[in-house]
Scaffold this motif. Structure first.
Motif, PDB file in Angstrom:
ATOM      1  N   PHE A 138       8.687   3.372  15.342  1.00  0.00           N
ATOM      2  CA  PHE A 138       8.753   2.410  14.233  1.00  0.00           C
ATOM      3  C   PHE A 138       8.334   1.052  14.789  1.00  0.00           C
ATOM      4  N   ASN A 139       7.144   0.606  14.504  1.00  0.00           N
ATOM      5  CA  ASN A 139       6.770  -0.762  14.876  1.00  0.00           C
ATOM      6  C   ASN A 139       7.489  -1.709  13.920  1.00  0.00           C
ATOM      7  N   THR A 140       8.144  -2.717  14.484  1.00  0.00           N
ATOM      8  CA  THR A 140       8.974  -3.613  13.660  1.00  0.00           C
ATOM      9  C   THR A 140       8.615  -5.058  13.961  1.00  0.00           C
ATOM     10  N   ALA A 147       8.721   0.007   5.489  1.00  0.00           N
ATOM     11  CA  ALA A 147       9.233   0.796   6.626  1.00  0.00           C
ATOM     12  C   ALA A 147       8.514   2.145   6.732  1.00  0.00           C
ATOM     13  N   HIS A 148       8.158   2.525   7.947  1.00  0.00           N
ATOM     14  CA  HIS A 148       7.525   3.834   8.161  1.00  0.00           C
ATOM     15  C   HIS A 148       7.695   4.254   9.599  1.00  0.00           C
ATOM     16  N   GLY A 149       7.930   5.542   9.769  1.00  0.00           N
ATOM     17  CA  GLY A 149       7.955   6.132  11.101  1.00  0.00           C
ATOM     18  C   GLY A 149       6.642   6.844  11.351  1.00  0.00           C
ATOM     19  N   HIS A 150       6.125   6.693  12.580  1.00  0.00           N
ATOM     20  CA  HIS A 150       4.933   7.452  12.989  1.00  0.00           C
ATOM     21  C   HIS A 150       5.424   8.716  13.707  1.00  0.00           C
ATOM     22  N   ILE A 151       5.067   9.877  13.198  1.00  0.00           N
ATOM     23  CA  ILE A 151       5.309  11.135  13.913  1.00  0.00           C
ATOM     24  C   ILE A 151       4.003  11.477  14.609  1.00  0.00           C
ATOM     25  N   ALA A 174       5.970  11.946   3.211  1.00  0.00           N
ATOM     26  CA  ALA A 174       5.193  12.011   4.458  1.00  0.00           C
ATOM     27  C   ALA A 174       3.734  12.302   4.124  1.00  0.00           C
ATOM     28  N   PHE A 175       2.838  11.577   4.813  1.00  0.00           N
ATOM     29  CA  PHE A 175       1.397  11.787   4.604  1.00  0.00           C
ATOM     30  C   PHE A 175       0.671  11.492   5.917  1.00  0.00           C
ATOM     31  N   PHE A 176      -0.530  12.063   6.046  1.00  0.00           N
ATOM     32  CA  PHE A 176      -1.293  11.851   7.277  1.00  0.00           C
ATOM     33  C   PHE A 176      -1.762  10.396   7.379  1.00  0.00           C
ATOM     34  N   ASP A 177      -1.690   9.853   8.600  1.00  0.00           N
ATOM     35  CA  ASP A 177      -2.208   8.512   8.843  1.00  0.00           C
ATOM     36  C   ASP A 177      -3.726   8.522   8.623  1.00  0.00           C
ATOM     37  N   VAL A 178      -4.227   7.486   7.965  1.00  0.00           N
ATOM     38  CA  VAL A 178      -5.655   7.429   7.634  1.00  0.00           C
ATOM     39  C   VAL A 178      -6.513   7.267   8.892  1.00  0.00           C
ATOM     40  N   SER A 179      -5.977   6.672   9.946  1.00  0.00           N
ATOM     41  CA  SER A 179      -6.723   6.615  11.224  1.00  0.00           C
ATOM     42  C   SER A 179      -5.858   7.169  12.353  1.00  0.00           C
ATOM     43  N   PRO A 180      -5.841   8.502  12.463  1.00  0.00           N
ATOM     44  CA  PRO A 180      -4.946   9.140  13.442  1.00  0.00           C
ATOM     45  C   PRO A 180      -5.283   8.763  14.874  1.00  0.00           C
ATOM     46  N   ARG A 181      -4.236   8.466  15.656  1.00  0.00           N
ATOM     47  CA  ARG A 181      -4.419   8.139  17.073  1.00  0.00           C
ATOM     48  C   ARG A 181      -3.977   9.271  17.982  1.00  0.00           C
ATOM     49  N   GLN A 182      -3.495  10.354  17.408  1.00  0.00           N
ATOM     50  CA  GLN A 182      -3.082  11.554  18.161  1.00  0.00           C
ATOM     51  C   GLN A 182      -3.503  12.761  17.314  1.00  0.00           C
ATOM     52  N   VAL A 233       0.828  -1.210   0.000  1.00  0.00           N
ATOM     53  CA  VAL A 233       0.000   0.000   0.000  1.00  0.00           C
ATOM     54  C   VAL A 233       0.867   1.266   0.000  1.00  0.00           C
ATOM     55  N   PHE A 234       1.995   1.244   0.699  1.00  0.00           N
ATOM     56  CA  PHE A 234       2.807   2.468   0.739  1.00  0.00           C
ATOM     57  C   PHE A 234       3.594   2.660  -0.558  1.00  0.00           C
ATOM     58  N   CYS A 235       4.001   1.563  -1.230  1.00  0.00           N
ATOM     59  CA  CYS A 235       4.585   1.710  -2.575  1.00  0.00           C
ATOM     60  C   CYS A 235       3.550   2.334  -3.511  1.00  0.00           C
ATOM     61  N   VAL A 282       1.393  11.629  11.516  1.00  0.00           N
ATOM     62  CA  VAL A 282       1.913  11.616  10.147  1.00  0.00           C
ATOM     63  C   VAL A 282       2.810  10.388  10.001  1.00  0.00           C
ATOM     64  N   LEU A 283       2.759   9.762   8.840  1.00  0.00           N
ATOM     65  CA  LEU A 283       3.666   8.656   8.522  1.00  0.00           C
ATOM     66  C   LEU A 283       4.740   9.157   7.575  1.00  0.00           C
ATOM     67  N   VAL A 284       5.970   8.766   7.839  1.00  0.00           N
ATOM     68  CA  VAL A 284       7.080   9.112   6.943  1.00  0.00           C
ATOM     69  C   VAL A 284       7.668   7.808   6.430  1.00  0.00           C
ATOM     70  N   ALA A 316       4.992  -6.650  17.293  1.00  0.00           N
ATOM     71  CA  ALA A 316       5.180  -5.280  17.802  1.00  0.00           C
ATOM     72  C   ALA A 316       4.132  -4.322  17.242  1.00  0.00           C
ATOM     73  N   GLY A 317       3.187  -4.867  16.464  1.00  0.00           N
ATOM     74  CA  GLY A 317       2.098  -4.033  15.964  1.00  0.00           C
ATOM     75  C   GLY A 317       2.280  -3.543  14.540  1.00  0.00           C
ATOM     76  N   GLN A 318       3.341  -4.012  13.846  1.00  0.00           N
ATOM     77  CA  GLN A 318       3.506  -3.579  12.456  1.00  0.00           C
ATOM     78  C   GLN A 318       2.452  -4.252  11.594  1.00  0.00           C
ATOM     79  N   THR A 319       1.700  -3.448  10.862  1.00  0.00           N
ATOM     80  CA  THR A 319       0.645  -3.982   9.996  1.00  0.00           C
ATOM     81  C   THR A 319       0.911  -3.698   8.525  1.00  0.00           C
ATOM     82  N   VAL A 320       1.737  -2.700   8.237  1.00  0.00           N
ATOM     83  CA  VAL A 320       2.134  -2.414   6.849  1.00  0.00           C
ATOM     84  C   VAL A 320       3.632  -2.668   6.761  1.00  0.00           C
ATOM     85  N   PHE A 321       4.006  -3.606   5.880  1.00  0.00           N
ATOM     86  CA  PHE A 321       5.400  -4.065   5.851  1.00  0.00           C
ATOM     87  C   PHE A 321       6.208  -3.328   4.788  1.00  0.00           C
TER      88      PHE A 321
HETATM   89  P1  AMP Z   1       1.891   0.051  11.690  1.00  0.00           P
HETATM   90  O1  AMP Z   1       0.767  -0.568  12.469  1.00  0.00           O
HETATM   91  O2  AMP Z   1       3.017   0.586  12.514  1.00  0.00           O
HETATM   92  O3  AMP Z   1       2.352  -0.866  10.561  1.00  0.00           O
HETATM   93  O4  AMP Z   1       1.276   1.348  11.003  1.00  0.00           O
HETATM   94  C1  AMP Z   1       0.564   1.320   9.809  1.00  0.00           C
HETATM   95  C2  AMP Z   1      -0.232   2.587   9.772  1.00  0.00           C
HETATM   96  O5  AMP Z   1      -0.609   2.828   8.432  1.00  0.00           O
HETATM   97  C3  AMP Z   1      -1.518   2.556  10.594  1.00  0.00           C
HETATM   98  O6  AMP Z   1      -1.462   3.581  11.585  1.00  0.00           O
HETATM   99  C4  AMP Z   1      -2.623   2.775   9.560  1.00  0.00           C
HETATM  100  O7  AMP Z   1      -3.658   3.590  10.062  1.00  0.00           O
HETATM  101  C5  AMP Z   1      -1.869   3.457   8.431  1.00  0.00           C
HETATM  102  N1  AMP Z   1      -2.405   3.270   7.103  1.00  0.00           N
HETATM  103  C6  AMP Z   1      -2.776   2.105   6.512  1.00  0.00           C
HETATM  104  N2  AMP Z   1      -3.185   2.339   5.250  1.00  0.00           N
HETATM  105  C7  AMP Z   1      -3.056   3.678   5.040  1.00  0.00           C
HETATM  106  C8  AMP Z   1      -3.324   4.543   3.924  1.00  0.00           C
HETATM  107  N3  AMP Z   1      -3.814   4.074   2.780  1.00  0.00           N
HETATM  108  N4  AMP Z   1      -3.091   5.876   4.078  1.00  0.00           N
HETATM  109  C9  AMP Z   1      -2.602   6.356   5.233  1.00  0.00           C
HETATM  110  N5  AMP Z   1      -2.324   5.596   6.315  1.00  0.00           N
HETATM  111  C10 AMP Z   1      -2.547   4.272   6.220  1.00  0.00           C
END
Ligand code: AMP
Ligand code: ZN
Length: 116
Positions: A88-90, A101-105, A31-39, A9-11, A43-45, A94-99
């Motif tokens: 960085f969830n790794t 690499a990304h930093g959460h700001i 860098a773009f805003f997280d689709v489900s912000p928790r703060q 998805v990030f590619c 922003v994801l970088v 550890a909660g990484q759901t998108v494989f």
């Molecule tokens: P992580 O759980 O550390 O892998 O973080 C993945 C983050 O990506 C989560 O906070 C999601 O809300 C976010 N995310 C997933 N898909 C998208 C998307 N299409 N656009 C923006 N953020 C996304």
């Protein structure tokens, strides 16, 4: 679970194939805003090239990791009121759901002037 790069998805966001609310970019990072912000600021970088996680990025392209941290720091400076986290969830445990690499700001408080 193996995810092919064509399914990443990030590619797809980097390639402009999926929309994202872009915040800033550099030669090597986006860098773009997280689709489900928790703060209030979330922003994801990401590196523009695919690496599965931040550890892989550190070993295979350390300059890109520095670039990512510098871009994230500039965004935090522009949008957060002083303090921020860079996480960085790794690995899935550890909660990484998108494989890719990304930093959460993240920050609890926004700058008054932030257009966020
Ligand atoms: P992580 O759980 O550390 O892998 O973080 C993945 C983050 O990506 C989560 O906070 C999601 O809300 C976010 N995310 C997933 N898909 C998208 C998307 N299409 N656009 C923006 N953020 C996304
Ligand atoms: Zn990717």
């Amino acid at each position: 679970m193996e995810v092919s790069l064509s399914d990443c998805v990030f590619c797809k966001i980097v390639a402009g194939q999926i929309p994202a609310k872009k915040v800033a970019e550099s030669e090597k990072s986006l860098a773009f805003f997280d689709v489900s912000p928790r703060q209030p600021l979330h922003v994801l970088v990401v590196p523009k090239n695919h690496h599965d996680n931040v550890a892989d990025l550190a070993f295979s392209d350390p300059e890109a990791l520095v670039d990512l941290i510098q871009l994230g720091s500039k965004i935090a400076n522009d949008h957060a009121a002083g303090s921020f986290r860079l996480t960085f969830n790794t690995g899935s445990d550890a909660g990484q759901t998108v494989f890719h690499a990304h930093g959460h700001i993240t920050s609890k408080s926004l700058k008054e002037t932030s257009g966020n």
